[in-house]
Design a protein around this motif. Sequence first.
Motif, PDB file in Angstrom:
ATOM      1  N   MET A   1      71.637  62.771  67.044  1.00 26.09           N
ATOM      2  CA  MET A   1      72.927  62.209  66.636  1.00 26.09           C
ATOM      3  C   MET A   1      72.883  60.682  66.758  1.00 26.09           C
ATOM      4  N   VAL A   2      73.352  60.006  65.727  1.00 28.54           N
ATOM      5  CA  VAL A   2      73.327  58.546  65.794  1.00 28.54           C
ATOM      6  C   VAL A   2      74.509  58.038  66.606  1.00 28.54           C
ATOM      7  N   SER A   3      74.302  56.892  67.144  1.00 23.97           N
ATOM      8  CA  SER A   3      75.376  56.285  67.933  1.00 23.97           C
ATOM      9  C   SER A   3      76.542  55.883  67.036  1.00 23.97           C
ATOM     10  N   ASP A   4      77.734  56.149  67.500  1.00 24.93           N
ATOM     11  CA  ASP A   4      78.882  55.655  66.732  1.00 24.93           C
ATOM     12  C   ASP A   4      79.434  54.375  67.358  1.00 24.93           C
ATOM     13  N   PHE A   5      78.584  53.744  68.147  1.00 21.42           N
ATOM     14  CA  PHE A   5      78.966  52.463  68.735  1.00 21.42           C
ATOM     15  C   PHE A   5      78.625  51.362  67.735  1.00 21.42           C
ATOM     16  N   GLU A   6      79.624  50.758  67.208  1.00 23.53           N
ATOM     17  CA  GLU A   6      79.395  49.790  66.131  1.00 23.53           C
ATOM     18  C   GLU A   6      80.388  48.642  66.275  1.00 23.53           C
ATOM     19  N   VAL A   7      79.913  47.414  66.141  1.00 29.65           N
ATOM     20  CA  VAL A   7      80.831  46.281  66.205  1.00 29.65           C
ATOM     21  C   VAL A   7      81.468  46.109  64.832  1.00 29.65           C
ATOM     22  N   SER A   8      82.777  46.151  64.788  1.00 34.76           N
ATOM     23  CA  SER A   8      83.427  46.004  63.481  1.00 34.76           C
ATOM     24  C   SER A   8      83.478  44.519  63.118  1.00 34.76           C
ATOM     25  N   LYS A   9      83.039  44.228  61.902  1.00 32.67           N
ATOM     26  CA  LYS A   9      82.999  42.845  61.440  1.00 32.67           C
ATOM     27  C   LYS A   9      84.037  42.645  60.349  1.00 32.67           C
ATOM     28  N   MET A  10      84.701  41.517  60.401  1.00 31.81           N
ATOM     29  CA  MET A  10      85.635  41.147  59.352  1.00 31.81           C
ATOM     30  C   MET A  10      84.941  40.147  58.437  1.00 31.81           C
ATOM     31  N   GLN A  11      85.469  40.037  57.220  1.00 30.61           N
ATOM     32  CA  GLN A  11      84.953  38.977  56.357  1.00 30.61           C
ATOM     33  C   GLN A  11      85.944  37.809  56.336  1.00 30.61           C
ATOM     34  N   TYR A  12      85.415  36.613  56.438  1.00 34.39           N
ATOM     35  CA  TYR A  12      86.248  35.412  56.415  1.00 34.39           C
ATOM     36  C   TYR A  12      85.841  34.514  55.256  1.00 34.39           C
ATOM     37  N   HIS A  13      86.849  33.847  54.718  1.00 32.77           N
ATOM     38  CA  HIS A  13      86.658  32.918  53.615  1.00 32.77           C
ATOM     39  C   HIS A  13      86.880  31.510  54.164  1.00 32.77           C
ATOM     40  N   ALA A  14      85.919  30.633  53.976  1.00 29.51           N
ATOM     41  CA  ALA A  14      86.058  29.284  54.526  1.00 29.51           C
ATOM     42  C   ALA A  14      85.915  28.235  53.431  1.00 29.51           C
TER      43      ALA A  14
ATOM     44  N   ASN B   1      76.643  15.314  58.152  1.00 29.88           N
ATOM     45  CA  ASN B   1      75.984  14.467  59.147  1.00 29.88           C
ATOM     46  C   ASN B   1      77.087  13.920  60.044  1.00 29.88           C
ATOM     47  N   PRO B   2      77.203  14.473  61.268  1.00 28.79           N
ATOM     48  CA  PRO B   2      78.355  14.129  62.122  1.00 28.79           C
ATOM     49  C   PRO B   2      78.457  12.632  62.438  1.00 28.79           C
ATOM     50  N   VAL B   3      77.374  11.909  62.271  1.00 28.72           N
ATOM     51  CA  VAL B   3      77.419  10.465  62.537  1.00 28.72           C
ATOM     52  C   VAL B   3      78.248   9.740  61.475  1.00 28.72           C
ATOM     53  N   ILE B   4      78.139  10.177  60.235  1.00 26.01           N
ATOM     54  CA  ILE B   4      78.820   9.449  59.160  1.00 26.01           C
ATOM     55  C   ILE B   4      79.927  10.245  58.457  1.00 26.01           C
ATOM     56  N   HIS B   5      79.955  11.562  58.668  1.00 25.82           N
ATOM     57  CA  HIS B   5      80.928  12.383  57.941  1.00 25.82           C
ATOM     58  C   HIS B   5      82.046  12.939  58.829  1.00 25.82           C
ATOM     59  N   ASN B   6      83.203  13.076  58.241  1.00 28.73           N
ATOM     60  CA  ASN B   6      84.282  13.905  58.775  1.00 28.73           C
ATOM     61  C   ASN B   6      84.277  15.207  58.010  1.00 28.73           C
ATOM     62  N   TYR B   7      84.649  16.288  58.674  1.00 26.15           N
ATOM     63  CA  TYR B   7      84.814  17.512  57.896  1.00 26.15           C
ATOM     64  C   TYR B   7      86.038  18.282  58.353  1.00 26.15           C
ATOM     65  N   GLU B   8      86.548  19.073  57.413  1.00 28.43           N
ATOM     66  CA  GLU B   8      87.744  19.862  57.675  1.00 28.43           C
ATOM     67  C   GLU B   8      87.441  21.286  57.251  1.00 28.43           C
ATOM     68  N   ILE B   9      87.803  22.247  58.094  1.00 29.99           N
ATOM     69  CA  ILE B   9      87.533  23.648  57.799  1.00 29.99           C
ATOM     70  C   ILE B   9      88.854  24.382  57.620  1.00 29.99           C
ATOM     71  N   VAL B  10      89.025  25.043  56.484  1.00 30.68           N
ATOM     72  CA  VAL B  10      90.180  25.925  56.294  1.00 30.68           C
ATOM     73  C   VAL B  10      89.639  27.347  56.197  1.00 30.68           C
ATOM     74  N   LEU B  11      90.153  28.189  57.078  1.00 33.23           N
ATOM     75  CA  LEU B  11      89.576  29.517  57.248  1.00 33.23           C
ATOM     76  C   LEU B  11      90.649  30.571  57.029  1.00 33.23           C
ATOM     77  N   GLU B  12      90.296  31.621  56.308  1.00 36.20           N
ATOM     78  CA  GLU B  12      91.226  32.753  56.253  1.00 36.20           C
ATOM     79  C   GLU B  12      90.476  34.079  56.198  1.00 36.20           C
ATOM     80  N   GLU B  13      91.121  35.103  56.725  1.00 38.65           N
ATOM     81  CA  GLU B  13      90.571  36.442  56.689  1.00 38.65           C
ATOM     82  C   GLU B  13      90.564  36.924  55.247  1.00 38.65           C
ATOM     83  N   SER B  14      89.461  37.542  54.819  1.00 41.83           N
ATOM     84  CA  SER B  14      89.460  37.994  53.425  1.00 41.83           C
ATOM     85  C   SER B  14      89.179  39.488  53.310  1.00 41.83           C
ATOM     86  N   GLY B  15      89.123  40.190  54.451  1.00 45.24           N
ATOM     87  CA  GLY B  15      88.976  41.647  54.334  1.00 45.24           C
ATOM     88  C   GLY B  15      88.021  42.198  55.367  1.00 45.24           C
TER      89      GLY B  15
END
Lengths: 92, 92
Positions: A1-14, A78-92
């Motif tokens: 019997m296979v293990s039913d121990f499984e980490v559920s993963k969500m998908q995210y859109h960034a 390149n963190p020395v010269i760039h700024n960055y912005e992350i917008v994240l949402e759950e997609s399923g």
Amino acid sequence: MVSDFEVSKMQYHAEVTIGLKSGMLDPEATTIKKALEHLGYPTNSLQMQKRFILDLDAASRDEARFKVDEMCNRLLANPVIHNYEIVLEESG
Amino acid sequence: MVSDFEVSKMQYHAEVTIGLKSGMLDPEATTIKKALEHLGYPTNSLQMQKRFILDLDAASRDEARFKVDEMCNRLLANPVIHNYEIVLEESG
């Protein structure tokens, strides 16, 4: 019997927007601004940014944000010269 | 006496987002996707876009949109392979 121990993963859109920190010279933007002027389209200011739109799996929103942050620091920006912005949402 | 006949110009702020049309291959995005995978950050999909943030003067909102549209068609984008989206707002 296979293990039913499984980490559920969500998908995210960034959406990651990367631009130069203020004060950094951007010769490409300057060139494009001049070219637009020569074509008859003067602008008062012109900046350029790069955008990455990606989907990734993660166990939680925090994990997803951590991963995208690492992607930015290690490859996308390149963190020395760039700024960055992350917008994240759950997609399923 | 100088003429007081003057066309009043407004300033507009435009954000132009340019991406490849669907179906176009993007070798740069593919390479970055692979590089992220090698670093231990697999993604399900990755797309890239370019963004121009600009301020321009125009007599009306319509004129501003027309100008930015022309900029895209003549210089910023390649209409054969790119889609672009313009977000415009009055800035003073």
